[in-house]
Design a protein around this motif. Structure first.
Motif, PDB file in Angstrom:
ATOM      1  N   VAL A 197       0.857  -1.192   0.000  1.00  0.00           N
ATOM      2  CA  VAL A 197       0.000   0.000   0.000  1.00  0.00           C
ATOM      3  C   VAL A 197       0.887   1.234   0.000  1.00  0.00           C
ATOM      4  CG1 VAL A 197      -1.844   1.228   1.222  1.00  0.00           C
ATOM      5  CG2 VAL A 197      -1.661  -1.268   1.439  1.00  0.00           C
ATOM      6  N   GLN A 198       0.602   2.192  -0.881  1.00  0.00           N
ATOM      7  CA  GLN A 198       1.319   3.469  -0.863  1.00  0.00           C
ATOM      8  C   GLN A 198       0.344   4.598  -0.555  1.00  0.00           C
ATOM      9  OE1 GLN A 198       3.481   3.498  -4.734  1.00  0.00           O
ATOM     10  NE2 GLN A 198       5.341   3.493  -3.489  1.00  0.00           N
ATOM     11  N   GLN A 199       0.777   5.511   0.313  1.00  0.00           N
ATOM     12  CA  GLN A 199      -0.014   6.700   0.636  1.00  0.00           C
ATOM     13  C   GLN A 199       0.617   7.892  -0.075  1.00  0.00           C
ATOM     14  OE1 GLN A 199      -0.417   7.474   4.845  1.00  0.00           O
ATOM     15  NE2 GLN A 199      -1.884   9.146   4.511  1.00  0.00           N
ATOM     16  N   TRP A 200      -0.170   8.537  -0.933  1.00  0.00           N
ATOM     17  CA  TRP A 200       0.291   9.700  -1.708  1.00  0.00           C
ATOM     18  C   TRP A 200      -0.313  10.964  -1.097  1.00  0.00           C
ATOM     19  CZ3 TRP A 200       2.790   9.090  -6.721  1.00  0.00           C
ATOM     20  CH2 TRP A 200       2.904   7.751  -7.156  1.00  0.00           C
ATOM     21  N   GLN A 201       0.488  12.003  -0.972  1.00  0.00           N
ATOM     22  CA  GLN A 201      -0.037  13.289  -0.516  1.00  0.00           C
ATOM     23  C   GLN A 201      -0.227  14.196  -1.726  1.00  0.00           C
ATOM     24  OE1 GLN A 201       1.822  15.050   2.961  1.00  0.00           O
ATOM     25  NE2 GLN A 201       1.444  17.108   2.146  1.00  0.00           N
ATOM     26  N   LEU A 202      -1.401  14.826  -1.826  1.00  0.00           N
ATOM     27  CA  LEU A 202      -1.674  15.714  -2.955  1.00  0.00           C
ATOM     28  C   LEU A 202      -1.126  17.112  -2.667  1.00  0.00           C
ATOM     29  CD1 LEU A 202      -5.340  14.686  -3.898  1.00  0.00           C
ATOM     30  CD2 LEU A 202      -3.175  13.783  -4.779  1.00  0.00           C
ATOM     31  N   GLY A 203      -0.616  17.748  -3.696  1.00  0.00           N
ATOM     32  CA  GLY A 203      -0.123  19.124  -3.603  1.00  0.00           C
ATOM     33  C   GLY A 203      -0.356  19.784  -4.947  1.00  0.00           C
ATOM     34  N   PHE A 204       0.322  20.882  -5.230  1.00  0.00           N
ATOM     35  CA  PHE A 204       0.168  21.490  -6.557  1.00  0.00           C
ATOM     36  C   PHE A 204       1.422  22.271  -6.928  1.00  0.00           C
ATOM     37  CE2 PHE A 204      -1.637  24.547  -3.561  1.00  0.00           C
ATOM     38  CZ  PHE A 204      -1.043  25.739  -3.938  1.00  0.00           C
ATOM     39  N   ASP A 205       1.622  22.436  -8.234  1.00  0.00           N
ATOM     40  CA  ASP A 205       2.639  23.362  -8.728  1.00  0.00           C
ATOM     41  C   ASP A 205       1.928  24.349  -9.650  1.00  0.00           C
ATOM     42  OD1 ASP A 205       2.254  22.078 -11.169  1.00  0.00           O
ATOM     43  OD2 ASP A 205       4.111  20.904 -11.068  1.00  0.00           O
ATOM     44  N   SER A 206       2.666  25.124 -10.413  1.00  0.00           N
ATOM     45  CA  SER A 206       2.023  26.179 -11.225  1.00  0.00           C
ATOM     46  C   SER A 206       1.123  25.605 -12.316  1.00  0.00           C
ATOM     47  CB  SER A 206       3.090  27.075 -11.844  1.00  0.00           C
ATOM     48  OG  SER A 206       3.916  26.287 -12.690  1.00  0.00           O
ATOM     49  N   LEU A 207       1.324  24.311 -12.663  1.00  0.00           N
ATOM     50  CA  LEU A 207       0.569  23.732 -13.781  1.00  0.00           C
ATOM     51  C   LEU A 207      -0.627  22.876 -13.367  1.00  0.00           C
ATOM     52  CD1 LEU A 207       3.605  22.585 -15.979  1.00  0.00           C
ATOM     53  CD2 LEU A 207       2.194  24.642 -16.270  1.00  0.00           C
ATOM     54  N   GLY A 208      -0.614  22.418 -12.108  1.00  0.00           N
ATOM     55  CA  GLY A 208      -1.734  21.559 -11.703  1.00  0.00           C
ATOM     56  C   GLY A 208      -1.472  20.810 -10.413  1.00  0.00           C
ATOM     57  N   ILE A 209      -2.294  19.766 -10.202  1.00  0.00           N
ATOM     58  CA  ILE A 209      -2.219  18.958  -8.978  1.00  0.00           C
ATOM     59  C   ILE A 209      -1.049  17.969  -9.080  1.00  0.00           C
ATOM     60  CG2 ILE A 209      -3.436  17.153  -7.654  1.00  0.00           C
ATOM     61  CD1 ILE A 209      -4.714  19.826  -7.187  1.00  0.00           C
ATOM     62  N   THR A 210      -0.310  17.842  -7.999  1.00  0.00           N
ATOM     63  CA  THR A 210       0.809  16.906  -7.948  1.00  0.00           C
ATOM     64  C   THR A 210       0.562  15.891  -6.830  1.00  0.00           C
ATOM     65  OG1 THR A 210       2.007  18.291  -6.383  1.00  0.00           O
ATOM     66  CG2 THR A 210       2.441  18.668  -8.733  1.00  0.00           C
ATOM     67  N   ALA A 211       1.378  14.834  -6.787  1.00  0.00           N
ATOM     68  CA  ALA A 211       1.256  13.842  -5.716  1.00  0.00           C
ATOM     69  C   ALA A 211       2.608  13.224  -5.443  1.00  0.00           C
ATOM     70  CB  ALA A 211       0.247  12.762  -6.109  1.00  0.00           C
ATOM     71  N   THR A 212       2.906  12.998  -4.162  1.00  0.00           N
ATOM     72  CA  THR A 212       4.163  12.350  -3.777  1.00  0.00           C
ATOM     73  C   THR A 212       3.885  11.293  -2.710  1.00  0.00           C
ATOM     74  OG1 THR A 212       4.477  14.213  -2.279  1.00  0.00           O
ATOM     75  CG2 THR A 212       5.836  14.193  -4.259  1.00  0.00           C
ATOM     76  N   VAL A 213       4.644  10.210  -2.764  1.00  0.00           N
ATOM     77  CA  VAL A 213       4.462   9.119  -1.806  1.00  0.00           C
ATOM     78  C   VAL A 213       5.051   9.527  -0.453  1.00  0.00           C
ATOM     79  CG1 VAL A 213       5.070   6.720  -1.260  1.00  0.00           C
ATOM     80  CG2 VAL A 213       4.476   7.359  -3.607  1.00  0.00           C
ATOM     81  N   VAL A 214       4.230   9.379   0.617  1.00  0.00           N
ATOM     82  CA  VAL A 214       4.696   9.738   1.958  1.00  0.00           C
ATOM     83  C   VAL A 214       4.766   8.529   2.902  1.00  0.00           C
ATOM     84  CG1 VAL A 214       4.020  12.172   1.870  1.00  0.00           C
ATOM     85  CG2 VAL A 214       2.320  10.455   2.549  1.00  0.00           C
ATOM     86  N   ARG A 215       4.231   7.390   2.482  1.00  0.00           N
ATOM     87  CA  ARG A 215       4.282   6.197   3.347  1.00  0.00           C
ATOM     88  C   ARG A 215       4.034   4.950   2.503  1.00  0.00           C
ATOM     89  NH1 ARG A 215       0.460   4.311   8.421  1.00  0.00           N
ATOM     90  NH2 ARG A 215      -1.199   5.302   7.244  1.00  0.00           N
ATOM     91  N   THR A 216       4.699   3.853   2.844  1.00  0.00           N
ATOM     92  CA  THR A 216       4.485   2.554   2.181  1.00  0.00           C
ATOM     93  C   THR A 216       4.451   1.482   3.259  1.00  0.00           C
ATOM     94  OG1 THR A 216       5.694   3.317   0.218  1.00  0.00           O
ATOM     95  CG2 THR A 216       5.371   0.944   0.435  1.00  0.00           C
TER      96      THR A 216
END
Ligand code: CA
Ligand code: CA
Ligand code: CA
Ligand code: CA
Ligand code: CA
Length: 365
Positions: A182-201
């Protein structure tokens, strides 16, 4: 006329008795098998696939806060896309965005100076996390970012759910793989749109799929298909060890027949609500108290009536907000593994929509 009506009634009775051809012989349904009975109030257009293909999989419900009766069903088609339907089941859009297995919606995601709704999907075409934004005016879905590719590291991507933390206001997507990772992704954004990065596995022992978070208690529920439902802390700094809810296992609950598929929650209040799981092997849904000891409250099936009954369900979704006069206490939406037309002709799989009031009445909730 009388003869025609008699023949019709005989045919209808025969259909109810023998069921559709995909059911195992002697398979008892409904009250005869100790299940409460409810009926579909509407069904969606069948998804685009072959009539015998396993295609429709998992629904999500996009709540239209401006016009609740115009709330939409977003359904995955693991043969190649995502469909958007209104509460009458009419298809508004069909997006060919890959083999999407599970789908959910992150509501109120921070993006620049506003809060937007983001549809997330597990894309088995390339083992990525698909993100699309919901247009509040017409329910159309748009790519959440023009260039970002969110490659997962869980093997073949499978189950998925969204979570917005009441503690931090941050939005997350959980996505699992058939391996149990299981991977937990945190949503964020940059100038172009929504981003996501893995914060836990973290990982479970065997194949998992259905997931849901109770945001009021920050609890993540994960269905391990041949075992039971696990609870985990949904916060990214939470422990990676979970706890198995005993009553969701077949050993402790004869009404559960594996696989455990979809998992969802109907919230009556922040503290009171119902955890519902799709018991795919006996075409039923088992209801538990959310939180506490997760007491088992009963099981129900969706039986034939105006629409065909529901069999072998994968994904499920519940909403507790009123959706106009047809769904005054919200709705329960399920995938139907064997979809039949009113003339009893087999069609491609679809989703059924059930008035929650029926479930509350049937189970005495
Ligand atoms: Ca299936
Ligand atoms: Ca879903
Ligand atoms: Ca499955
Ligand atoms: Ca059916
Ligand atoms: Ca049908």
């Amino acid at each position: 006329m009388k003869t025609t009506l008699g023949l019709y009634l005989f045919a209808a009775a025969l259909y109810v008795l023998i069921g559709c051809q995909d059911e195992p012989a002697g398979f008892l349904q409904g009250e005869k098998a100790g299940f409460k009975e409810v009926y579909a109030n509407a069904e969606t257009l069948p998804v685009a696939a072959g009539v015998d293909e396993d295609a429709a999989d998992d629904p999500a419900i996009w709540y239209n806060s401006n016009t609740p009766e115009k709330t939409l069903i977003i359904g995955s088609n693991k043969r190649g896309g995502v469909g958007v339907y209104n509460l009458n089941g009419q298809e508004l859009y069909d997006y060919k965005v890959g083999r999407i297995n599970n789908v959910d919606i992150a509501f109120g995601v921070a993006y620049k100076n506003e809060l937007i709704d983001v549809v997330a999907g597990s894309n088995r075409s390339d083992s990525t996390l698909l993100l699309m934004t919901v247009s509040k005016s017409d329910g159309a879905l748009l790519p959440a970012h023009p260039s970002q590719v969110l490659k997962a590291d869980v093997g073949d991507v499978y189950g998925l759910c969204a979570y917005k933390s009441f503690k931090t206001g941050k939005s997350f997507i959980f996505m699992n793989g058939k391996s149990g990772r299981v991977q937990q992704w945190q949503l964020g954004f940059d100038s172009l749109g929504i981003t996501a990065t893995v914060v836990r596995t973290f990982a479970l022992p065997s194949q998992v799929e259905g997931m849901v978070v109770d945001p009021y208690s920050a609890t993540l529920y994960i269905g391990e298909e041949d075992q039971g439902v696990w609870i985990f802390d949904a916060e990214p700094n939470g422990a990676s060890e979970g706890k198995l809810i005993a009553t969701t296992t077949a050993a402790k609950n004869p009404k559960i027949v594996y696989d455990i598929e979809g998992v969802t929650i109907y919230h009556k209040s922040p503290k009171i609500g119902y955890l519902i799981i799709s018991s795919q092997g006996n075409y039923s849904y088992a209801v538990f108290e959310k939180g506490g000891e997760h007491k088992y409250l009963g099981s129900f099936q969706v039986m034939p009536n105006e629409f065909d009954g529901v069999e072998e369900t994968d994904g499920i979704e519940a909403i507790s907000l009123p959706l106009g006069s047809n769904y005054p206490k919200g709705a329960f939406v399920v995938q139907d593994g064997f979809n039949y037309s009113k003339a009893n002709k087999k069609e491609t799989q679809n989703f059924k929509i059930i008035d929650w009031q029926q479930i509350e009445d049937a189970l005495g909730l």
